[in-house]
Design a protein around this motif. Structure first.
Motif, PDB file in Angstrom:
ATOM      1  N   MET A   1      36.428  66.634  16.416  1.00 25.55           N
ATOM      2  CA  MET A   1      35.244  67.142  17.114  1.00 25.55           C
ATOM      3  C   MET A   1      34.380  65.978  17.589  1.00 25.55           C
ATOM      4  SD  MET A   1      32.112  69.387  15.582  1.00 25.55           S
ATOM      5  CE  MET A   1      31.287  67.925  14.963  1.00 25.55           C
ATOM      6  N   SER A   2      34.003  66.007  18.832  1.00 24.64           N
ATOM      7  CA  SER A   2      33.159  64.938  19.351  1.00 24.64           C
ATOM      8  C   SER A   2      31.720  65.106  18.884  1.00 24.64           C
ATOM      9  CB  SER A   2      33.192  64.938  20.882  1.00 24.64           C
ATOM     10  OG  SER A   2      32.248  64.015  21.375  1.00 24.64           O
ATOM     11  N   LYS A   3      31.124  63.994  18.480  1.00 30.43           N
ATOM     12  CA  LYS A   3      29.709  63.999  18.086  1.00 30.43           C
ATOM     13  C   LYS A   3      28.870  63.222  19.087  1.00 30.43           C
ATOM     14  CE  LYS A   3      31.074  64.121  13.230  1.00 30.43           C
ATOM     15  NZ  LYS A   3      31.329  63.250  12.055  1.00 30.43           N
ATOM     16  N   GLU A   4      29.425  63.055  20.282  1.00 30.62           N
ATOM     17  CA  GLU A   4      28.716  62.247  21.274  1.00 30.62           C
ATOM     18  C   GLU A   4      27.416  62.933  21.680  1.00 30.62           C
ATOM     19  OE1 GLU A   4      31.310  60.987  24.402  1.00 30.62           O
ATOM     20  OE2 GLU A   4      29.769  59.699  25.298  1.00 30.62           O
ATOM     21  N   MET A   5      26.383  62.161  21.778  1.00 31.17           N
ATOM     22  CA  MET A   5      25.085  62.686  22.221  1.00 31.17           C
ATOM     23  C   MET A   5      24.304  61.566  22.895  1.00 31.17           C
ATOM     24  SD  MET A   5      23.650  63.299  18.319  1.00 31.17           S
ATOM     25  CE  MET A   5      22.018  63.922  18.735  1.00 31.17           C
ATOM     26  N   THR A   6      23.106  61.879  23.366  1.00 36.16           N
ATOM     27  CA  THR A   6      22.293  60.865  24.041  1.00 36.16           C
ATOM     28  C   THR A   6      21.221  60.337  23.098  1.00 36.16           C
ATOM     29  OG1 THR A   6      20.610  62.396  24.833  1.00 36.16           O
ATOM     30  CG2 THR A   6      22.582  62.129  26.218  1.00 36.16           C
ATOM     31  N   ALA A   7      20.681  59.180  23.455  1.00 32.90           N
ATOM     32  CA  ALA A   7      19.610  58.594  22.649  1.00 32.90           C
ATOM     33  C   ALA A   7      18.406  59.532  22.588  1.00 32.90           C
ATOM     34  CB  ALA A   7      19.204  57.234  23.222  1.00 32.90           C
ATOM     35  N   ASP A   8      18.114  60.188  23.703  1.00 34.04           N
ATOM     36  CA  ASP A   8      16.970  61.104  23.702  1.00 34.04           C
ATOM     37  C   ASP A   8      17.228  62.329  22.826  1.00 34.04           C
ATOM     38  OD1 ASP A   8      15.168  59.616  25.307  1.00 34.04           O
ATOM     39  OD2 ASP A   8      16.333  60.155  27.085  1.00 34.04           O
ATOM     40  N   GLU A   9      18.487  62.746  22.745  1.00 39.00           N
ATOM     41  CA  GLU A   9      18.813  63.853  21.821  1.00 39.00           C
ATOM     42  C   GLU A   9      18.613  63.429  20.370  1.00 39.00           C
ATOM     43  OE1 GLU A   9      22.061  66.277  24.585  1.00 39.00           O
ATOM     44  OE2 GLU A   9      22.772  64.778  23.163  1.00 39.00           O
ATOM     45  N   VAL A  10      18.974  62.183  20.061  1.00 38.50           N
ATOM     46  CA  VAL A  10      18.734  61.674  18.704  1.00 38.50           C
ATOM     47  C   VAL A  10      17.239  61.685  18.410  1.00 38.50           C
ATOM     48  CG1 VAL A  10      18.834  59.638  17.207  1.00 38.50           C
ATOM     49  CG2 VAL A  10      20.822  60.268  18.602  1.00 38.50           C
ATOM     50  N   ALA A  11      16.455  61.117  19.319  1.00 36.67           N
ATOM     51  CA  ALA A  11      15.003  61.069  19.110  1.00 36.67           C
ATOM     52  C   ALA A  11      14.432  62.482  19.007  1.00 36.67           C
ATOM     53  CB  ALA A  11      14.332  60.301  20.243  1.00 36.67           C
ATOM     54  N   GLY A  12      14.978  63.382  19.811  1.00 36.32           N
ATOM     55  CA  GLY A  12      14.487  64.762  19.804  1.00 36.32           C
ATOM     56  C   GLY A  12      14.795  65.499  18.515  1.00 36.32           C
ATOM     57  N   SER A  13      15.771  65.016  17.757  1.00 34.14           N
ATOM     58  CA  SER A  13      16.123  65.673  16.498  1.00 34.14           C
ATOM     59  C   SER A  13      15.217  65.236  15.352  1.00 34.14           C
ATOM     60  CB  SER A  13      17.577  65.366  16.142  1.00 34.14           C
ATOM     61  OG  SER A  13      17.682  64.066  15.562  1.00 34.14           O
ATOM     62  N   LEU A  14      14.414  64.215  15.580  1.00 31.73           N
ATOM     63  CA  LEU A  14      13.511  63.730  14.528  1.00 31.73           C
ATOM     64  C   LEU A  14      12.271  64.611  14.456  1.00 31.73           C
ATOM     65  CD1 LEU A  14      13.663  59.866  15.205  1.00 31.73           C
ATOM     66  CD2 LEU A  14      15.215  61.283  13.845  1.00 31.73           C
ATOM     67  N   ARG A  15      11.683  64.666  13.283  1.00 31.46           N
ATOM     68  CA  ARG A  15      10.437  65.402  13.088  1.00 31.46           C
ATOM     69  C   ARG A  15       9.373  64.442  12.560  1.00 31.46           C
ATOM     70  NH1 ARG A  15      12.425  67.795  16.115  1.00 31.46           N
ATOM     71  NH2 ARG A  15      13.497  69.799  16.050  1.00 31.46           N
ATOM     72  N   SER A  16       8.157  64.682  12.958  1.00 30.21           N
ATOM     73  CA  SER A  16       7.062  63.852  12.457  1.00 30.21           C
ATOM     74  C   SER A  16       7.015  63.935  10.931  1.00 30.21           C
ATOM     75  CB  SER A  16       5.728  64.319  13.052  1.00 30.21           C
ATOM     76  OG  SER A  16       5.714  64.070  14.442  1.00 30.21           O
ATOM     77  N   GLY A  17       6.719  62.786  10.309  1.00 35.50           N
ATOM     78  CA  GLY A  17       6.636  62.738   8.854  1.00 35.50           C
ATOM     79  C   GLY A  17       7.933  62.359   8.171  1.00 35.50           C
ATOM     80  N   MET A  18       9.019  62.237   8.949  1.00 33.93           N
ATOM     81  CA  MET A  18      10.318  61.889   8.355  1.00 33.93           C
ATOM     82  C   MET A  18      10.360  60.441   7.874  1.00 33.93           C
ATOM     83  SD  MET A  18      13.380  63.552  10.595  1.00 33.93           S
ATOM     84  CE  MET A  18      14.031  65.177  10.203  1.00 33.93           C
ATOM     85  N   THR A  19      11.314  60.175   6.978  1.00 32.78           N
ATOM     86  CA  THR A  19      11.648  58.812   6.569  1.00 32.78           C
ATOM     87  C   THR A  19      12.900  58.384   7.328  1.00 32.78           C
ATOM     88  OG1 THR A  19      10.661  59.082   4.395  1.00 32.78           O
ATOM     89  CG2 THR A  19      12.324  57.346   4.622  1.00 32.78           C
ATOM     90  N   ILE A  20      12.767  57.280   8.069  1.00 33.18           N
ATOM     91  CA  ILE A  20      13.832  56.810   8.961  1.00 33.18           C
ATOM     92  C   ILE A  20      14.275  55.420   8.502  1.00 33.18           C
ATOM     93  CG2 ILE A  20      14.418  56.271  11.373  1.00 33.18           C
ATOM     94  CD1 ILE A  20      13.533  59.104  11.092  1.00 33.18           C
ATOM     95  N   GLY A  21      15.550  55.255   8.217  1.00 30.06           N
ATOM     96  CA  GLY A  21      16.091  53.933   7.931  1.00 30.06           C
ATOM     97  C   GLY A  21      16.672  53.332   9.193  1.00 30.06           C
ATOM     98  N   ILE A  22      16.466  52.038   9.381  1.00 30.73           N
ATOM     99  CA  ILE A  22      16.971  51.356  10.577  1.00 30.73           C
ATOM    100  C   ILE A  22      17.812  50.165  10.137  1.00 30.73           C
ATOM    101  CG2 ILE A  22      16.383  50.199  12.733  1.00 30.73           C
ATOM    102  CD1 ILE A  22      13.771  51.780  12.773  1.00 30.73           C
ATOM    103  N   GLY A  23      19.087  50.145  10.568  1.00 30.81           N
ATOM    104  CA  GLY A  23      20.029  49.110  10.156  1.00 30.81           C
ATOM    105  C   GLY A  23      19.765  47.771  10.817  1.00 30.81           C
TER     106      GLY A  23
END
Lengths: 279, 248
Positions: A1-23
């Motif tokens: 199954m393809s999990k391809e998506m766009t950067a804006d879709e990734v950002a759009g999946s975030l919610r305010s108040g979340m904890t985000i790790g950045i590699g």
């Protein structure tokens, strides 16, 4: 199954108040295209967990961050990150400051579903003073040592940038250092991988050995192809750090920099970077 | 022979007797040259890096890639090595006090700094797990302060107060500056003047230090590099980067 998506879709999946790790590490192989997508989004109030570089600085400058969890924020060739400095000196972000090794143990604990891991790193330093919630734990064995219990750095979402990935999320690094990207992927409820190029699974071993396959699709929720997506941080061997651009970010006029490079989408950013290169 | 040559040699001497461990120089040309000079002269088993993540089989000049690679030390392995302890690191410091506590995190109150610096980085773990020395290119009362604003690297008093786990591997060796070499007296762990560089007086050092030093009756002069060592330095640093790093 393809999990391809766009950067804006990734950002759009975030919610305010979340904890985000950045590699990545400092100004090396940071998922900057995903960070830029967050800058364009409405999300805010994030806790950002990072061996920090300009990812942290940009998110702070755009008012996206409530708390930074980091052992440092640096751009390597430019030691001090100007936007993070401003955020700290004006008191606009909270800060959880850990030793580098403590931070790694926090990632390891989260990746292995442990509540904490014990370490010596941090004992005796002011890391204990500025993190009053940190606790120590006594060895149950004859040594009786008392060590810091580094709490698991669990996170809602991890963002990492690698050289190659397939559509299902198997991700490959081709540079000299994996950094801690696999641990971020395992420490998060959801991990999004951006990459320089999406390739067929059958082609993954054409550019690197099996041990370059750093992240398994079991840990990946989405894959984004973002050529030059770590810019201006390094993404070896595809490209090195754009030192001139980094200097412009660090020491140039900030409002002009924002207007020229960060007022449009990712395509506009890359076009402006190209245009700068042609000048 | 320049002051920088004396400083590099003093940094190299910090690794004397270390044997087969990683010598990590963090903080510019002088510390890197110190590790490489030690390896090429009196400490041939020492393990040195390319400054990124490779252990080099040969010892290349500054900014040149090695021809032989003998090991791989990505950040995760480097952080493990810190905990393992088979390593001696030469760190930098924005502030240092008489017990060897150092600060690279921020100036002013931590809650809202006047000047945010790097963050503590690996200094807390390095200092309680590994042999640690320091290189201070500009010895002034701004750096040598009575009290550091945020203890990043752990000094003798703090290690002792924090208990067995903090002090059992704590091993603070020496502090090399553009003026002198300092170590710590064996009783109280207070900073002691070990030697002054040629052309520097004891008064020069005390005037630029913001706390009382332990001063022996007889302060020797820092040893100067031999012709063989100067030849190695010229090969490792033909552009003379070390001279730009050292305040006169």
């Amino acid at each position: 199954m393809s999990k391809e998506m766009t950067a804006d879709e990734v950002a759009g999946s975030l919610r305010s108040g979340m904890t985000i790790g950045i590699g990545g590490w400092g100004s090396r192989r940071k998922p900057m295209a995903l960070v830029r997508a967050i800058l364009r989004s409405s999300v805010t109030d994030l806790t950002v967990v990072s061996y920090g570089g300009p990812d942290v600085g940009l998110l702070c400058a755009y008012g996206k961050v409530r708390r930074v969890v980091a052992p440092f924020v640096t751009m390597d060739s430019i030691p001090l990150e100007p936007r993070f400095r401003i955020a700290r000196q004006t008191g606009t972000v909270e800060f959880t400051e850990y030793d580098e090794g403590m931070f790694m143990f926090g990632l390891l604990a989260a990746a292995h579903r442990l509540p904490f891991l014990p370490t010596r790193a941090g004992l005796g330093s002011d890391v204990m003073r500025v993190n009053p919630d940190l606790r120590t734990v006594r060895s149950p064995y004859a040594d009786g040592e008392e060590l810091i219990a580094v709490p698991a750095l669990t996170m809602d979402v991890a963002l990492v940038h690698l050289n190659r990935a397939d559509r299902r999320g198997n991700a490959q690094y081709l540079g000299p250092d994996p950094y801690f990207d696999d641990l971020y992927a395992k420490a998060a409820d959801r991990c999004y991988v951006s990459c320089e190029r999406i390739v067929d699974t059958t082609d993954l071993l054409k550019e690197g050995p099996p041990q370059s396959l750093l992240i398994s699709r079991a840990f990946v929720a989405g894959v984004v192809e973002t050529p030059n997506g770590a810019h201006f941080t390094s993404c070896e061997p595809d490209y090195g750090r754009d030192e001139a651009f980094q200097r412009a970010y660090a020491t140039g006029d900030w409002d002009a920099f924002r207007a020229r490079y960060l007022s449009g989408d990712e395509a506009a950013y890359q076009e402006a970077v190209n245009e700068r290169g042609r000048q | 022979m320049s002051r920088a040559d004396v400083c590099v040699t003093a940094c190299a001497d910090a690794f004397r007797g270390d044997g087969e461990i990683v010598a990590a120089g963090i903080g510019g040309a002088v510390t890197i040259l110190g590790t490489r000079l030690a390896r090429l002269t009196f400490e041939p088993d020492l393990i040195t890096t390319d400054g990124v993540c490779l252990l080099t089989g040969d010892v290349p000049p500054l900014n040149e890639a090695p021809e032989v690679i003998e090991g791989w030390l990505p950040f995760r392995e480097h952080l493990w090595l810190v905990l393992n302890g088979r390593r001696h690191v030469m760190l930098g410091a924005s502030q240092i006090d008489r017990h060897g506590n150092t600060n690279i995190s921020c100036i002013g109150p931590w809650e809202r700094p006047i000047s945010q610096l790097l963050g503590v980085r690996g200094a807390p773990g390095n200092t309680v797990c590994c042999a640690t020395s320091y290189w201070i290119p500009k010895h002034t009362t701004r750096v040598f302060v009575p009290r550091v604003d945020m203890v990043s690297g752990v000094g003798h008093d703090r290690a002792a107060a924090a208990g067995l786990s903090a002090y059992r591997h704590h091993d603070l060796r020496r502090v090399v500056t553009n003026l002198c070499v300092l170590d710590f007296d064996s009783t109280g762990g207070s900073m002691r003047l070990a030697s002054v560089h040629p052309g520097v007086s004891v008064a020069d050092v005390t005037a630029n230090t913001g706390f009382p030093l332990v001063i022996p009756d007889d302060v020797p002069e820092t040893r100067t590099p031999g012709d063989d060592e100067l030849a190695v330095l010229d090969r490792l640093d033909p552009a003379g980067q070390r001279h730009k790093e050292v305040a006169a």
